[in-house]
Design an enzyme around this catalytic site. Sequence first.
Site, short mmCIF file in Angstrom:
data_model
loop_
_atom_site.label_atom_id
_atom_site.label_comp_id
_atom_site.label_asym_id
_atom_site.label_seq_id
_atom_site.Cartn_x
_atom_site.Cartn_y
_atom_site.Cartn_z
N GLU A 319 -7.96 9.92 12.71
CA GLU A 319 -6.71 10.14 12.16
C GLU A 319 -5.44 9.02 12.39
O GLU A 319 -4.52 9.09 11.83
CB GLU A 319 -6.08 11.20 13.05
CG GLU A 319 -5.84 11.16 14.57
CD GLU A 319 -7.22 11.48 15.29
OE1 GLU A 319 -7.40 11.12 16.37
OE2 GLU A 319 -8.23 11.64 14.69
N ASP A 361 -1.25 -23.48 -13.32
CA ASP A 361 -0.77 -24.27 -14.16
C ASP A 361 -0.58 -25.76 -13.76
O ASP A 361 -0.84 -25.82 -12.32
CB ASP A 361 0.68 -23.95 -14.87
CG ASP A 361 0.84 -24.57 -16.10
OD1 ASP A 361 0.16 -25.37 -16.59
OD2 ASP A 361 2.08 -24.40 -16.50
N ASP A 631 4.87 -19.99 -13.88
CA ASP A 631 6.15 -19.49 -13.85
C ASP A 631 6.90 -19.63 -15.07
O ASP A 631 7.94 -19.37 -15.17
CB ASP A 631 6.94 -20.58 -12.75
CG ASP A 631 6.89 -22.20 -13.43
OD1 ASP A 631 5.97 -22.24 -14.45
OD2 ASP A 631 7.49 -22.98 -12.98
N ASP A 635 3.11 -17.58 -19.41
CA ASP A 635 2.45 -17.42 -18.15
C ASP A 635 2.05 -15.85 -18.00
O ASP A 635 1.51 -15.42 -17.19
CB ASP A 635 2.65 -18.00 -16.95
CG ASP A 635 2.54 -19.67 -17.04
OD1 ASP A 635 1.42 -19.90 -17.67
OD2 ASP A 635 3.13 -20.27 -16.57
N ASN A 699 -21.55 8.87 18.41
CA ASN A 699 -21.13 10.33 19.10
C ASN A 699 -21.67 11.34 18.75
O ASN A 699 -21.86 12.46 19.30
CB ASN A 699 -19.44 10.21 19.19
CG ASN A 699 -18.86 9.45 20.14
OD1 ASN A 699 -19.38 8.66 21.13
ND2 ASN A 699 -17.67 9.18 20.05
N ASN A 724 -10.60 11.22 22.80
CA ASN A 724 -10.27 10.77 21.29
C ASN A 724 -8.75 10.22 21.39
O ASN A 724 -8.28 9.44 20.61
CB ASN A 724 -10.48 11.74 20.12
CG ASN A 724 -10.41 11.36 19.04
OD1 ASN A 724 -11.11 10.43 18.82
ND2 ASN A 724 -9.52 11.96 18.09
N ASP A 728 -7.68 6.60 20.33
CA ASP A 728 -6.90 6.39 19.21
C ASP A 728 -5.69 5.21 19.76
O ASP A 728 -5.24 4.41 19.01
CB ASP A 728 -6.15 7.48 18.67
CG ASP A 728 -7.43 8.07 17.77
OD1 ASP A 728 -8.27 7.46 17.39
OD2 ASP A 728 -7.23 9.30 17.78
#
Length: 889
Positions: A319, A361, A631, A635, A699, A724, A728
Amino acid sequence: MMWNTKKNKVQKTFNAERVLMAAKTPIEEVFAYFQTTSLGLVDEEVEKRQSLYGKNEIEHEKKKRPLVMLAKAFINPFVGVLTVLVAVSFVMDVWMADPADKDWTSIIVVSTMIILSTILRFCQEWKANRSSEALQKMVTNTCYVIRAGAASRGGSPGDEISNEELVPGDVVMLSAGDMIPADIRIIESKDLFVSQSSLSGESDSIEKYPNLSRQRKHSDCIVDLDNICFMGSNVVSGSAKGIVFATGNHTYLGTIAKSVAGHRAATAFDKGITKVSLLLIRFMLIMVPVVFLVNGITKGDWMDAFIFAISVAVGLTPEMLPMIVTANLSKGAMMMSRKKTIVKDLNAIQNFGAMNILCTDKTGTLTQDHIVLERHVNVDGTEDKANRILRHAYFNSYFQTGLKNLMDRAILSHVKELGLETLSSSYKKVDEIPFDFTRRRMSVVVEDMNGKRQIITKGAVEEMLTVCAYAEYDGEVLPLTDVMRSKAQRIVTEMNAQGMRVLALAQKSFLSKENNFAIDDEKDMVLIGYLAFLDPPKESAAQAISQLHEHGVEVKVLSGDNEAVVKAISRQVGINTSASIIGPELEVMSREAKMKTVTECIIFSKLTPMQKAEIIQLLQASNNTVGFLGDGINDAAALRESDIGISVDSAVDIAKESADIILLEKDLMVLENGVLEGRKTFGNIVKYVKMTASSNFGNMFSVLAASAFLPFLPMLPIHLLIQNLLYDISQTTIPFDRMDSEYLRKPRVWDSGDLSRFMIWIGPISSIFDIATYLLMWWVFKCQGPDMESLFQSGWFVEGLLSQTLIVHMIRTRKVPFIQSSASWPVMLMTFSILAIGICIPFTSFGSSIGLTPLPLSYFPWLIGILLSYCVLTQWLKTRYIRVFKRWL
């Protein structure tokens, strides 16, 4: 009047009739119709119209509101699983239970998990959103506007302002490279060609005029009006003056943007995250029913089996994945901003790290972007001691109204240094023929005090020779023979080989034509000399290219410049120039030959803008992640086609708009830093995914084994949930972890196949030691009866939490953890804090309230042995995995 705000309501959407009226207004009435003047608007009128019409910005994406973002943070499949568990727990433990047996514990814990996950995700997304908005404000597009207020303040009659500040009635000047900042009615133009591909899909540029050149047909699209320029298109060549008649969401583009705001195509990054999520959900959907059936059959209590199965689903649900991803991306964007790299789209960071080919370039990236006029020479190659060539070049650059490029500025600067600026006072401009990328030249027509009129043209040597019929030698005009052409090419080639960019200069005098000069007038001209410019290579370029190569990024040079110049500069910065090709040669090749050529070649010269884009596409077709750094106007197409378009803050508007990432310094060293930061960000996301996936996969086997052979549940649902939750929390600091330097040496891409293999290879290790813990608690501590069930569950709770948390350190590096590679201090602090909390919980009143029992001291030596064995086996198998599959963790 259209803009009489007392009589007319403000138009809130695009209105086709309004555009047609603007187009049909006669040129002599146009200023009155738009309630403005040739001098522009005064400051008071600008303020009034800004308050009425708002900022000139379209609805790129609706501004995210905190409450909406908070609500959306709850909407993901992982939170949905937790919500189902809360509902089931409420029904079973509260609603259907006796008053004395009501138990809110599971509901409180799972709700805490939902709230914690959601709030963390919300905070990270809100922070990322605010950071992204702040960073994008650092990059602005500007336009040149004429306002009466500027003149009244004693300055120039025009200002360069942000596009957002434009209002209806403003008078703007347009030149090559400009993005059209609003919907504009043209009132003056000179060879104005506009690309409207973003609006109409037509790739060809369209010429625009002050007046309608033909009657509009019923079948014509509104964008076909040839005296209206629409926001979002861009000037390819020429120049113009126009009046703004619609801004922001009132424009044609604004109407389109409102319908698509918030929608974007899925990137490679999005697809990778989706594949990972679906993979984990598939495992969950398979395992949860199996766990439910096994427990129901062996224990006989189907309701407990159902609740336990849902708890297992929660344990298998990552989660925190959305929060971890968002946190990594926002942190990466902020770190890149400190290294002078602005990320316009957070998801572009992954492509930055995955880039294995950088096309760039030459000008400004390999060179200093500070061009100086090094030489001005006669046709025979001798020095222009009388400054006649310089004088003609000055007139050409001074009188043009289009985009003055670096060479124009170098000419003007050189004349200023010599104190010859007064030359322009003896001449007046009659007309001009603006630059475009097809002709690669531009012309001005000037007239002296005696009425002598001449056209002066400068441009690329090859193109200039095609319009010259004569050449001037020692003050005498002679026919331009093939021998002279060959000598001209030889002189130019010699200067090119020295790294100088060369332009040719020509003129034609005693013109009978008075005005309306066009491209057809550029013929039978007299070649009078050459201008040689030098843009020295940057001192940092060679080092940056070397480091990019070390980090697995191949640098290819894509330039429209002369091959000799490109090779000369490339050699000076350490790029191998042996594999090169020019645009005309590439153009005639078959697709198969092009595919092979673009892979092998490093230097590409004399390319058109579309050839640059084609090279990008061909490289992508060979499974490369291609970045493009540019630039200029030419381009824009390549920037759009590349996996990651990179531009600079000083770029023309169309280039900045097309780019994903903006560099605040036009320097490859800055780019190399950005690449590394992108790889760090991606690496930390992959860490979390692999940690969670392998841990959850292991698990599954542990729960199945316990469910099949134990007469009681190995852990209560509440234990699984708390375990859990703590795990987390231990992972929330992963975005702040460091990456091994070896990981950063190569580009990294999403690989779902590698994730699946890693889960199967590493995941079951934890099951081995979980089962060892079962045997320990069953045989050594005699947890075989209902009265010892709590002790068994406490033993596995602690071992399971500690082994899950230690996996963070085992998988974060391919090296030996804590010895060869240590996590950052936030990760160390958080994980060891969770380890301590997990050990202490069974000894607390909270642990007692959820059914846990204090563990005997004799349990902990066994625990240490199990955890050490777990780490050793994981390290060994991890090393084997790297050798077998040739993959980095």
